[in-house]
Design a protein around this motif. Structure first.
Motif, PDB file in Angstrom:
ATOM      1  N   CYS A  47       0.835  -1.214   0.000  1.00 29.41           N
ATOM      2  CA  CYS A  47       0.000   0.000   0.000  1.00 29.41           C
ATOM      3  C   CYS A  47       0.864   1.255   0.000  1.00 29.41           C
ATOM      4  CB  CYS A  47      -0.932  -0.009   1.214  1.00 29.41           C
ATOM      5  SG  CYS A  47      -2.221  -1.279   1.136  1.00 29.41           S
ATOM      6  N   GLU A  50       2.111   1.879  -3.338  1.00 32.89           N
ATOM      7  CA  GLU A  50       1.024   2.029  -4.311  1.00 32.89           C
ATOM      8  C   GLU A  50       0.920   0.829  -5.249  1.00 32.89           C
ATOM      9  OE1 GLU A  50       1.421   5.792  -6.265  1.00 32.89           O
ATOM     10  OE2 GLU A  50       1.156   6.942  -4.421  1.00 32.89           O
ATOM     11  N   LEU A  52      -1.266  -1.674  -5.335  1.00 32.52           N
ATOM     12  CA  LEU A  52      -2.535  -2.078  -4.731  1.00 32.52           C
ATOM     13  C   LEU A  52      -3.039  -3.417  -5.267  1.00 32.52           C
ATOM     14  CD1 LEU A  52      -4.241   1.427  -4.635  1.00 32.52           C
ATOM     15  CD2 LEU A  52      -3.016   0.239  -2.812  1.00 32.52           C
ATOM     16  N   ASP A  53      -2.765  -3.716  -6.521  1.00 31.01           N
ATOM     17  CA  ASP A  53      -3.166  -5.026  -7.062  1.00 31.01           C
ATOM     18  C   ASP A  53      -2.446  -6.145  -6.316  1.00 31.01           C
ATOM     19  OD1 ASP A  53      -4.989  -4.087  -8.945  1.00 31.01           O
ATOM     20  OD2 ASP A  53      -3.423  -3.760 -10.450  1.00 31.01           O
ATOM     21  N   LEU A  81      -6.313   1.250  -0.209  1.00 31.43           N
ATOM     22  CA  LEU A  81      -7.173   1.289  -1.394  1.00 31.43           C
ATOM     23  C   LEU A  81      -7.888   2.626  -1.525  1.00 31.43           C
ATOM     24  CD1 LEU A  81      -8.689  -2.309  -1.110  1.00 31.43           C
ATOM     25  CD2 LEU A  81      -7.164  -1.509  -2.922  1.00 31.43           C
ATOM     26  N   CYS A  82      -8.450   3.106  -0.430  1.00 34.24           N
ATOM     27  CA  CYS A  82      -9.213   4.365  -0.488  1.00 34.24           C
ATOM     28  C   CYS A  82      -8.297   5.564  -0.734  1.00 34.24           C
ATOM     29  CB  CYS A  82     -10.013   4.550   0.800  1.00 34.24           C
ATOM     30  SG  CYS A  82     -11.339   3.322   1.000  1.00 34.24           S
ATOM     31  N   ARG A  86      -9.043   3.720  -5.088  1.00 34.61           N
ATOM     32  CA  ARG A  86      -9.727   2.465  -5.431  1.00 34.61           C
ATOM     33  C   ARG A  86     -10.929   2.284  -4.495  1.00 34.61           C
ATOM     34  NH1 ARG A  86      -5.705  -0.969  -7.906  1.00 34.61           N
ATOM     35  NH2 ARG A  86      -7.156  -2.715  -7.690  1.00 34.61           N
ATOM     36  N   GLU A  88     -14.111   1.448  -4.948  1.00 31.16           N
ATOM     37  CA  GLU A  88     -14.946   0.254  -5.100  1.00 31.16           C
ATOM     38  C   GLU A  88     -14.331  -0.936  -4.382  1.00 31.16           C
ATOM     39  OE1 GLU A  88     -16.940  -2.523  -8.628  1.00 31.16           O
ATOM     40  OE2 GLU A  88     -15.973  -0.621  -9.135  1.00 31.16           O
ATOM     41  N   ASP A  89     -13.013  -1.114  -4.555  1.00 30.63           N
ATOM     42  CA  ASP A  89     -12.324  -2.200  -3.850  1.00 30.63           C
ATOM     43  C   ASP A  89     -12.320  -1.954  -2.343  1.00 30.63           C
ATOM     44  OD1 ASP A  89     -11.642  -3.717  -6.133  1.00 30.63           O
ATOM     45  OD2 ASP A  89      -9.947  -2.411  -6.541  1.00 30.63           O
ATOM     46  N   GLU A 121     -11.589  12.160  -3.633  1.00 35.74           N
ATOM     47  CA  GLU A 121     -12.171  12.092  -4.969  1.00 35.74           C
ATOM     48  C   GLU A 121     -13.165  13.226  -5.214  1.00 35.74           C
ATOM     49  OE1 GLU A 121     -11.407   9.722  -7.436  1.00 35.74           O
ATOM     50  OE2 GLU A 121      -9.762   9.384  -6.030  1.00 35.74           O
TER      51      GLU A 121
END
Length: 315
Positions: A47, A50, A52-53, A81-82, A86, A88-89, A121
């Motif tokens: 994290c 970065e 994240l995947d 993630l946030c 990301r 949604e994840d 965002e």
């Protein structure tokens, strides 16, 4: 085996997560099986880097290996993630956490991370709705936060400061919306406190949006603290914050009123170079100041004068 674990931790802390992951597999081959703490450190490293995947892959790998996720796992991944956009994840991991036996353990931090992601965002209405929904789990904390937001909107800044002090006094950590509203409220006349609060906000890992920086710039300009506003705009550039019309216009106006046409023209030129359109107030201030600055005009060559006139004609 101890040296391998130490080396792996060192690579993770340096952000060399892929190397750390390969070392993790080497540890497994040598019979040193990872536990939840091992994975949590690796996910944290992903994290911070970065990646994240890869962090999500490790999260799923834990389940495959029969290692139970704990609160630190959820909290670390949701935050990463946030913060990384990301959402949604992030919501998916939050849902998994809420459905688990582990849950949030009554801790706010995963939810505050979601709030910050929505704020980052620029989804401010969604962030407010989410915080309101948090009230079913954290009625006291959310109630105080909503109270501060309401007081700031009413202009009752002294009362908002009292509630904010109560949160801090009880060891609470204000969320990003509380910081943002207080900073905007303080910019009405408490500039020193507004600036200190912004630094505190950044220290908590919450980076302000451009409108919050702009509120500080406008506040400094209204109080004649132009040098502070100039330093702040330089800081925005260093931090990678995207400047907009609201960042420059108050400074151009203030510098023109102060009679510092040369600095005002320099900022104005920066705006044009960045394709940021000045508003009518800035144009009027600059043109009025320009007409009065005959000594400055005498020192400029015709190319610079024609350049400005051309920009005016294109607006």
């Amino acid at each position: 085996m101890l040296w391998l674990i130490t080396l792996w931790l060192w690579f993770c802390r340096l952000g060399k997560v892929k190397v750390g992951h390969r070392l993790l597999k080497e540890m497994e081959r040598k019979g040193c099986l990872p536990n939840v703490d091992t994975y949590n450190i690796l996910i944290s490293g992903c994290c911070e880097s970065e990646m994240l995947d890869l962090a999500l892959d490790l999260f799923n790998e834990m389940k495959t290996d029969g290692i139970n996720w704990n609160f630190v796992t959820y909290d670390t991944l949701i935050k990463g993630l946030c913060s990384g956009g990301r959402m949604e994840d992030g919501f998916k991991i939050l849902e998994i956490m809420e459905d688990s036996k582990e849950g949030s353990r009554g801790r706010l931090s995963p939810y505050d991370s979601v709030l910050y992601g929505l704020y980052k965002e620029d989804q401010l209405d969604e962030a407010l709705t989410f915080m309101t929904q948090m009230g079913r789990l954290f009625p006291r904390a959310v109630g105080r936060s909503l109270r501060i937001l309401s007081l700031c909107e009413e202009g009752a800044i002294e009362d908002a400061k009292v509630v904010f002090g109560q949160i801090l006094g009880e060891g609470g950590v204000p969320n990003v919306l509380v910081y943002d509203h207080l900073i905007h409220g303080f910019c009405g006349g408490y500039m020193r406190e507004a600036f200190e609060l912004m630094n505190e906000m950044v220290g908590c890992g919450y980076y302000p949006l451009a409108p919050t920086f702009n509120a500080l710039i406008s506040g400094f300009c209204r109080q004649g603290m132009v040098s502070s506003a100039l330093k702040l705009i330089d800081d925005m550039v260093v931090r990678g914050c995207k400047l907009d019309t609201g960042s420059y216009n108050p400074l151009v106006d203030a510098l023109c009123r102060k009679g510092d046409f040369q600095k005002a023209f320099g900022l104005f030129s920066q705006m044009l170079e960045k394709d940021i359109a000045p508003d009518s107030s800035s144009w009027n201030s600059l043109l009025l100041s320009w007409c009065q600055e005959t000594s400055w005009l005498a020192r400029q060559n015709m190319y610079q004068v024609n350049y400005l006139l051309q920009q005016i004609a294109e607006i």
